[in-house]
Design an enzyme around this catalytic site. Structure first.
Site, mmCIF file in Angstrom:
data_model
loop_
_atom_site.group_PDB
_atom_site.id
_atom_site.type_symbol
_atom_site.label_atom_id
_atom_site.label_comp_id
_atom_site.label_asym_id
_atom_site.label_seq_id
_atom_site.Cartn_x
_atom_site.Cartn_y
_atom_site.Cartn_z
ATOM 1 C CD GLU A 285 -3.288 -0.320 2.100
ATOM 2 O OE1 GLU A 285 -2.940 0.295 3.122
ATOM 3 O OE2 GLU A 285 -4.421 -0.784 1.953
ATOM 4 C CG HIS A 306 8.738 -29.407 -0.965
ATOM 5 N ND1 HIS A 306 9.317 -30.623 -1.248
ATOM 6 C CD2 HIS A 306 9.472 -28.887 0.059
ATOM 7 C CE1 HIS A 306 10.328 -30.840 -0.433
ATOM 8 N NE2 HIS A 306 10.447 -29.788 0.375
ATOM 9 C CE LYS A 420 -12.318 0.935 1.256
ATOM 10 N NZ LYS A 420 -11.787 1.915 2.189
HETATM 11 O O1 PA5 Z 1 -3.585 1.053 5.826
HETATM 12 C C1 PA5 Z 1 -4.715 1.471 5.656
HETATM 13 O O2 PA5 Z 1 -4.974 2.657 5.824
HETATM 14 C C2 PA5 Z 1 -5.846 0.541 5.290
HETATM 15 O O3 PA5 Z 1 -5.435 -0.734 5.050
HETATM 16 C C3 PA5 Z 1 -6.857 0.511 6.392
HETATM 17 O O4 PA5 Z 1 -6.219 0.086 7.570
HETATM 18 C C4 PA5 Z 1 -8.028 -0.398 6.087
HETATM 19 O O5 PA5 Z 1 -8.603 -0.036 4.875
HETATM 20 C C5 PA5 Z 1 -9.062 -0.328 7.191
HETATM 21 O O6 PA5 Z 1 -9.466 0.985 7.381
HETATM 22 P P1 PA5 Z 1 -10.228 1.448 8.670
HETATM 23 O O7 PA5 Z 1 -9.340 1.255 9.826
HETATM 24 O O8 PA5 Z 1 -10.544 2.886 8.431
HETATM 25 O O9 PA5 Z 1 -11.481 0.596 8.776
#
Ligand code: PA5
Length: 444
Positions: A285, A306, A420
């Site tokens: 990310e 394996h 989303k």
């Molecule tokens: O790193 C990030 O920001 C995302 O992976 C969030 O942690 C994830 O989308 C969950 O978001 P939230 O904590 O707002 O529910």
């Protein structure tokens, strides 16, 4: 030494001039991060978390964990992405992937709200039958669909079982300090809340209440965890040749520029598999944007030797490996001499599994480098809280430095929104009508 870094199995893949070309960029990235002048500088609160955290909240976390351990058989942790991976990774690293199946004084811990699988959720619901349940719902934004759905289901279960007042005693919310649907709901219902600090993004939040409450519930020593991270903060603070964290970040970047577009995080311990999931989110990310970035993948050896071993040895030469090994384990098995030696294994008699695992690592690292795959090696002294704290900080800081060297904002994740929006539109969420029509036309 708690964590050490060894680049000798990558040294044949670059020369001194290449490193000299990268070094000034490490310095630049360091200055950006330390001076707060880089992209996403409103999300660098994680840098100082190990020393600069809310002590009152920390005490409340310990108290809540103690209560949960005393009144709960099944602790449900609801969250996804950064609101899930760190806690689960830490618990499996410190305890075991079999933590729930082990005889213990602490509650079983199940993670839900990290998928939209009705089958997975109903499995966990059935594990809650006739057992005392508490819930920690974690969402920084407080609006993420997956955990919101799971929380709706578990809130109903708790309210039916314990009544509204009883449920209130068993629901813990970790969310934004002030805003979001979850925060509003928690305030309205009077649930105990913990805060995800404004300047800490989800994937950097494991050392906040997001990770600390579930980790404390499994009985881990938070003091040592934070101490390991605090010592790492000091250890990796200076930009110089001895900074292994920067060395790692710089080498990832150098190898990426030479066509190694995938980093395989390798471990020889199944307890590390969830840490690899956490790592993949952290780096994936943070770096995968603007049509750039190393693809983070993971394997557990010798298991995956394996399955994917063939590809790593002889497939397309687009990867390097970062191997995490342990100098010591917390338990071992020694191979005994067999009278008949029917399996021919008496040459291993008296050897521990750790020793054999070590030889598997040594054999593999040489084979893979011979096959054109550079290997970077991180050795962790042992799988305990202190070392975990250091390892978390090591990877977080390497990720930030690496992201800045790549020229991206390591602290945002704009691409996560695309699916989303489509999902909301297809589910008929109010406000998405036009998009829904467009998407349905494309699907039909
Ligand atoms: O790193 C990030 O920001 C995302 O992976 C969030 O942690 C994830 O989308 C969950 O978001 P939230 O904590 O707002 O529910």
């Amino acid at each position: 030494m708690s964590i050490s870094f060894n680049e000798k199995y990558a040294s044949g893949f670059f020369n001194a001039d290449e490193w000299a070309g990268v070094e000034p960029q490490i310095r630049l990235a360091h200055d950006m991060l330390h001076n707060g002048t880089g992209l996403g500088n409103d999300y660098i609160g994680w840098r100082d978390l190990p020393v600069n955290y809310d002590k009152d909240e920390y005490a409340r976390i310990l108290k809540a964990a103690q209560k949960i351990r005393s009144d709960t058989d099944v602790f449900i942790v609801i969250g996804i992405g950064g609101s899930y991976l760190g806690a689960r990774a830490a618990i499996e690293f410190l305890k075991s992937p079999y933590y729930n199946n082990k005889k213990k004084e602490t509650p079983d811990i199940y993670f839900v709200g990290n998928s939209i699988s009705g089958s997975a959720l109903s499995d966990v619901l059935s594990l809650c039958e006739d057992r005392r349940v508490s819930v920690n719902v974690i969402s920084k934004s407080g609006t993420t669909t997956e955990p919101a759905i799971a929380f709706r289901v578990f809130r109903e279960l708790l309210e039916q079982r314990y009544g509204k007042d009883g449920a209130r005693e068993r629901i813990y919310c970790t969310t934004d300090r002030a805003k979001g649907t979850l925060k509003e709901l928690a305030d309205r219902e009077g649930y105990e809340t913990f805060v995800v600090p404004d300047d800490v993004g989800g994937r950097f939040s494991v050392l906040t209440a997001v990770g600390l409450l579930p980790i404390a519930v499994c009985g881990a020593d938070l003091e040592q965890l934070m101490k390991g991270a605090a010592d790492a903060r000091a250890k990796y603070a200076v930009c110089g040749p001895d900074n292994d964290c920067y060395r790692y970040a710089g080498l990832r970047n150098l190898l990426y520029r030479k066509g190694k577009s995938m980093e395989l995080l390798v471990s020889y311990e199944p307890r590390f598999a969830m840490m690899a999931e956490w790592f993949k989110q952290l780096f994936g990310e943070s770096e995968g944007k603007d049509n750039k970035g190393l693809f983070p993948a993971s394997v557990t050896f010798s298991t995956d030797l394996h399955s994917l071993g063939q590809f790593i040895q002889e497939g397309s030469r687009t990867m390097f490996e970062t191997v995490v090994t342990f100098a010591h384990t917390d338990a071992d098995v020694t191979i005994r001499e067999a009278e008949d030696n029917g399996d021919g294994l008496n040459f291993l008699a008296g050897r521990t599994m750790s020793y054999i695992n070590r030889k598997a690592f040594e054999g593999t690292v040489l084979a893979h480098t011979d096959g054109g795959v550079p290997n970077l090696v991180i050795t962790v002294d042992r799988p305990d809280e202190y070392n975990l704290g250091e390892l978390i900080y090591f990877f977080e800081k390497a990720c930030a430095i690496s992201g800045y060297m790549l020229g991206v904002n390591p602290f945002n994740q704009p691409g996560v929104e695309a699916y989303k929006k489509n999902m909301f539109a297809l589910l008929g969420k109010p406000g998405y009508e036009a998009r829904r029509a467009e998407l349905e036309a494309r699907l039909n």
